[in-house]
Design a protein around this motif. Structure first.
Motif, PDB file in Angstrom:
ATOM      1  N   ARG A 173      46.260  48.899  47.791  1.00 26.91           N
ATOM      2  CA  ARG A 173      45.588  48.185  46.650  1.00 26.91           C
ATOM      3  C   ARG A 173      44.234  48.888  46.238  1.00 26.91           C
ATOM      4  O   ARG A 173      44.116  49.221  45.009  1.00 26.91           O
ATOM      5  CB  ARG A 173      45.474  46.589  46.826  1.00 26.91           C
ATOM      6  CG  ARG A 173      46.637  45.830  47.162  1.00 26.91           C
ATOM      7  CD  ARG A 173      46.339  44.443  47.304  1.00 26.91           C
ATOM      8  NE  ARG A 173      44.787  44.011  47.052  1.00 26.91           N
ATOM      9  CZ  ARG A 173      44.336  42.970  47.781  1.00 26.91           C
ATOM     10  NH1 ARG A 173      44.766  42.731  49.053  1.00 26.91           N
ATOM     11  NH2 ARG A 173      43.024  42.683  47.428  1.00 26.91           N
TER      12      ARG A 173
ATOM     13  N   SER B 242      47.797  42.091  34.983  1.00 27.63           N
ATOM     14  CA  SER B 242      48.432  40.757  35.834  1.00 27.63           C
ATOM     15  C   SER B 242      47.913  40.926  37.166  1.00 27.63           C
ATOM     16  O   SER B 242      48.163  41.834  37.802  1.00 27.63           O
ATOM     17  CB  SER B 242      49.392  40.072  35.290  1.00 27.63           C
ATOM     18  OG  SER B 242      50.383  40.710  36.182  1.00 27.63           O
ATOM     19  N   THR B 243      47.494  39.857  37.983  1.00 27.29           N
ATOM     20  CA  THR B 243      47.269  39.828  39.393  1.00 27.29           C
ATOM     21  C   THR B 243      47.245  38.195  39.671  1.00 27.29           C
ATOM     22  O   THR B 243      46.924  37.451  38.934  1.00 27.29           O
ATOM     23  CB  THR B 243      46.279  40.665  39.929  1.00 27.29           C
ATOM     24  OG1 THR B 243      46.261  40.504  41.305  1.00 27.29           O
ATOM     25  CG2 THR B 243      44.740  39.884  39.440  1.00 27.29           C
TER      26      THR B 243
ATOM     27  N   GLU C   7      51.277  43.047  37.709  1.00 27.77           N
ATOM     28  CA  GLU C   7      50.907  43.021  39.212  1.00 27.77           C
ATOM     29  C   GLU C   7      50.903  44.266  39.790  1.00 27.77           C
ATOM     30  O   GLU C   7      51.679  44.723  40.705  1.00 27.77           O
ATOM     31  CB  GLU C   7      51.775  42.088  39.699  1.00 27.77           C
ATOM     32  CG  GLU C   7      51.996  40.826  39.263  1.00 27.77           C
ATOM     33  CD  GLU C   7      51.387  39.536  39.940  1.00 27.77           C
ATOM     34  OE1 GLU C   7      50.664  39.826  41.079  1.00 27.77           O
ATOM     35  OE2 GLU C   7      51.697  38.425  39.474  1.00 27.77           O
TER      36      GLU C   7
ATOM     37  N   GLU D 174      56.631  44.522  36.839  1.00 26.66           N
ATOM     38  CA  GLU D 174      56.627  44.331  38.153  1.00 26.66           C
ATOM     39  C   GLU D 174      57.017  44.712  39.338  1.00 26.66           C
ATOM     40  O   GLU D 174      56.495  44.983  40.298  1.00 26.66           O
ATOM     41  CB  GLU D 174      56.793  42.711  38.212  1.00 26.66           C
ATOM     42  CG  GLU D 174      55.906  41.800  39.164  1.00 26.66           C
ATOM     43  CD  GLU D 174      56.290  40.260  38.942  1.00 26.66           C
ATOM     44  OE1 GLU D 174      56.982  39.932  37.940  1.00 26.66           O
ATOM     45  OE2 GLU D 174      55.559  39.663  39.627  1.00 26.66           O
TER      46      GLU D 174
ATOM     47  N   SER E 238      49.054  45.879  41.641  1.00 27.91           N
ATOM     48  CA  SER E 238      48.554  45.884  43.229  1.00 27.91           C
ATOM     49  C   SER E 238      49.078  44.832  44.211  1.00 27.91           C
ATOM     50  O   SER E 238      48.865  44.859  45.352  1.00 27.91           O
ATOM     51  CB  SER E 238      46.925  46.183  43.148  1.00 27.91           C
ATOM     52  OG  SER E 238      46.454  44.919  42.672  1.00 27.91           O
ATOM     53  N   SER E 239      49.449  43.894  43.382  1.00 23.14           N
ATOM     54  CA  SER E 239      49.760  42.687  44.242  1.00 23.14           C
ATOM     55  C   SER E 239      50.557  42.651  45.678  1.00 23.14           C
ATOM     56  O   SER E 239      50.581  42.172  46.720  1.00 23.14           O
ATOM     57  CB  SER E 239      50.546  41.470  43.491  1.00 23.14           C
ATOM     58  OG  SER E 239      49.883  41.328  42.407  1.00 23.14           O
TER      59      SER E 239
ATOM     60  N   ASP F  86      40.990  41.664  43.392  1.00 29.45           N
ATOM     61  CA  ASP F  86      41.187  42.640  42.686  1.00 29.45           C
ATOM     62  C   ASP F  86      40.646  42.632  41.351  1.00 29.45           C
ATOM     63  O   ASP F  86      39.841  43.603  40.577  1.00 29.45           O
ATOM     64  CB  ASP F  86      42.767  42.876  42.314  1.00 29.45           C
ATOM     65  CG  ASP F  86      43.608  43.229  43.330  1.00 29.45           C
ATOM     66  OD1 ASP F  86      42.978  43.426  44.495  1.00 29.45           O
ATOM     67  OD2 ASP F  86      44.684  43.344  43.336  1.00 29.45           O
TER      68      ASP F  86
END
Ligand SMILES: Nc1ncnc2c1ncn2[C@@H]1O[C@H](COP(=O)(O)OP(=O)(O)O)[C@@H](O)[C@H]1O
Ligand SMILES: [Mg+2]
Length: 306
Positions: free
Chosen positions: A166, A186-187, A156, A81, A158-159, A192
Motif C-alpha cells: 500500500r 476509490s478506497t 481501489e 479493481e 491499494s485496498s 490511505d
C-alpha cells in the motif's frame, strides 16, 4: 477534469447510484470513499466509459460521456479493481503489447521509464503469473500511464495490499500529483486517504453524503469528540441519557473511558458536563480531542443511514 451531475444507475429494479454530483479539478488527488457495495466501482465504470449511466450528465477529460463510443476515446488512465494480465507474459511484454499504438523507439523508452517508476525494473523479464499482488497493481498503474494521460481513475488501487504494498502504491500516487496529474481513486481504507488526498467524497448507499477538502474536514472536526476518563462503575442508564442530549451523535465506553461525538462543542459540552456531574460517575478527566477520519466517516455515514 470530471463533472458529473445527477448520476443515476439502475441494475434492473436495484438502484445502485441515486443522483451523484462530482466536480474534480485539474491537479487534484481525490479520494472516493465508501464501504463495500456503496457504489464506487459502479461510478468509476461509468466515469471511465465502460458502463452507461441510467440518467445524469458527465464530462470527463473534456468529453461528454453520452457522445463517447469507445472508452479509449477519453484518453485517461484507468486501473480496474482487479487488473488482469496474461500470466505467461513478462511485465515488459504486457506493456509492449499495450503500447501497440506507439512508435518505436518511443515505446521502448517509455516502457523502460515506467517499469523503473513502478519499481519493476528488476522484475520486468519475469512472468506476471509470479508477481505479487502489489507488483501487479503497480504494473497496472504503469499500464494506465502508458500514453501519459492527464487524468487517472483508479479503482481501489491499494485496498487489497499489505502495508508495504500500500505504501508503494500511495507513493506512486503522490508522485503523480507532483507531476501535475489529476488522480481520482476509490478506497475503503481511510488512512490511505489521509496520506495522499486533497479532497474526499464519502459515498454511502449510492449517495454522496459528504465532500470536502481533507484539511477542512479534519479541521472542522477538531474538538468534536469529548473524552472522559473515569474510575469505578459507569451507571447503566448514563449512556442512554447522554445519547438523548441534543447535538450528541454517538456515545461509546469501555472500562475507563467514555467517548462522546458531538456536532459542535460548546453548549453540548456544558449539557454533557451537567449530566455527568449529577450522575454517580467518578470523573478523572474531561476534555476534547480531534476526531480521526474513521470517526468522521462513521458519523457521516451514520447520519444518512436509513
Ligand atoms: N452488474 C451488476 N448487477 C447488479 N447489481 C450490481 C452490479 N454491479 C454492482 N451491483 C450492485 O451495486 C451496488 C454497488 O456496487 P459497487 O459499485 O461494486 O460497490 P463498491 O465498488 O462501492 O464496493 C452493490 O449493491 C452491488 O451488488
Ligand atoms: Mg468496488
Amino acid at each position: 477534469m470530471i463533472t458529473a451531475t445527477g448520476l443515476t444507475k439502475h441494475f434492473d429494479s436495484f438502484q445502485a447510484l441515486k443522483g451523484i454530483n462530482l466536480n474534480i479539478d485539474s491537479g487534484e488527488v481525490y479520494g472516493f470513499l465508501g464501504h463495500n457495495g456503496a457504489g464506487k466501482s459502479t461510478t468509476i465504470n461509468i466515469l471511465a466509459g465502460f458502463s452507461k449511466a441510467t440518467a445524469g450528465a458527465c464530462i470527463v477529460n473534456g468529453w461528454s460521456l453520452d457522445k463517447v463510443e469507445h472508452p479509449g476515446d477519453l484518453h485517461i488512465g484507468y486501473l480496474p479493481e482487479e487488473p488482469k494480465f496474461y500470466s505467461w507474459m513478462t511485465g515488459r511484454e504486457i506493456l509492449l503489447y499495450l503500447a501497440c499504438q506507439m512508435e518505436q523507439p518511443a515505446a521502448t523508452n517509455r516502457i523502460r521509464h515506467l517499469l523503473d517508476w513502478a519499481d519493476l525494473g528488476s522484475a520486468s523479464e519475469r512472468r506476471v503469473g509470479g508477481y505479487s499482488r502489489g507488483m501487479k497493481q503497480r504494473l497496472g498503474m504503469a499500464a494506465a500511464l502508458l500514453y501519459d494521460p492527464d487524468l487517472l481513475i483508479l479503482d481501489e488501487p491499494s485496498s487489497a495490499l499489505d502495508p508495504e504494498g500500500r505504501s508503494q502504491v500511495l507513493r506512486l500516487i503522490l508522485d503523480l500529483k507532483q507531476q501535475g496529474k489529476t488522480v481520482f481513486f476509490s478506497t475503503h481504507i481511510l488512512s490511505d486517504v489521509e496520506r495522499v488526498c486533497d479532497r474526499v467524497g464519502i459515498l454511502s448507499d449510492g449517495r454522496m453524503v459528504l465532500e470536502k477538502p481533507l484539511r477542512q474536514l479534519l479541521r472542522e472536526n477538531v474538538d468534536s469528540m469529548y473524552e472522559i476518563s473515569f474510575t469505578g462503575p459507569c451507571p447503566e442508564d448514563l449512556m442512554a441519557r447522554l445519547r438523548h442530549i441534543p447535538g450528541v451523535n454517538d456515545v461509546n465506553s469501555n472500562e475507563a473511558y467514555l467517548t462522546i461525538a458531538v456536532d459542535e462543542p460548546g453548549p453540548t459540552g456544558n449539557a454533557i458536563l451537567a449530566l455527568l456531574s449529577s450522575s454517580s460517575l467518578t470523573i478523572d478527566s474531561f476534555g476534547t480531542r480531534k476526531a480521526s477520519l474513521e470517526e468522521i466517516f462513521i458519523k457521516e455515514v451514520g447520519k444518512h443511514a436509513v
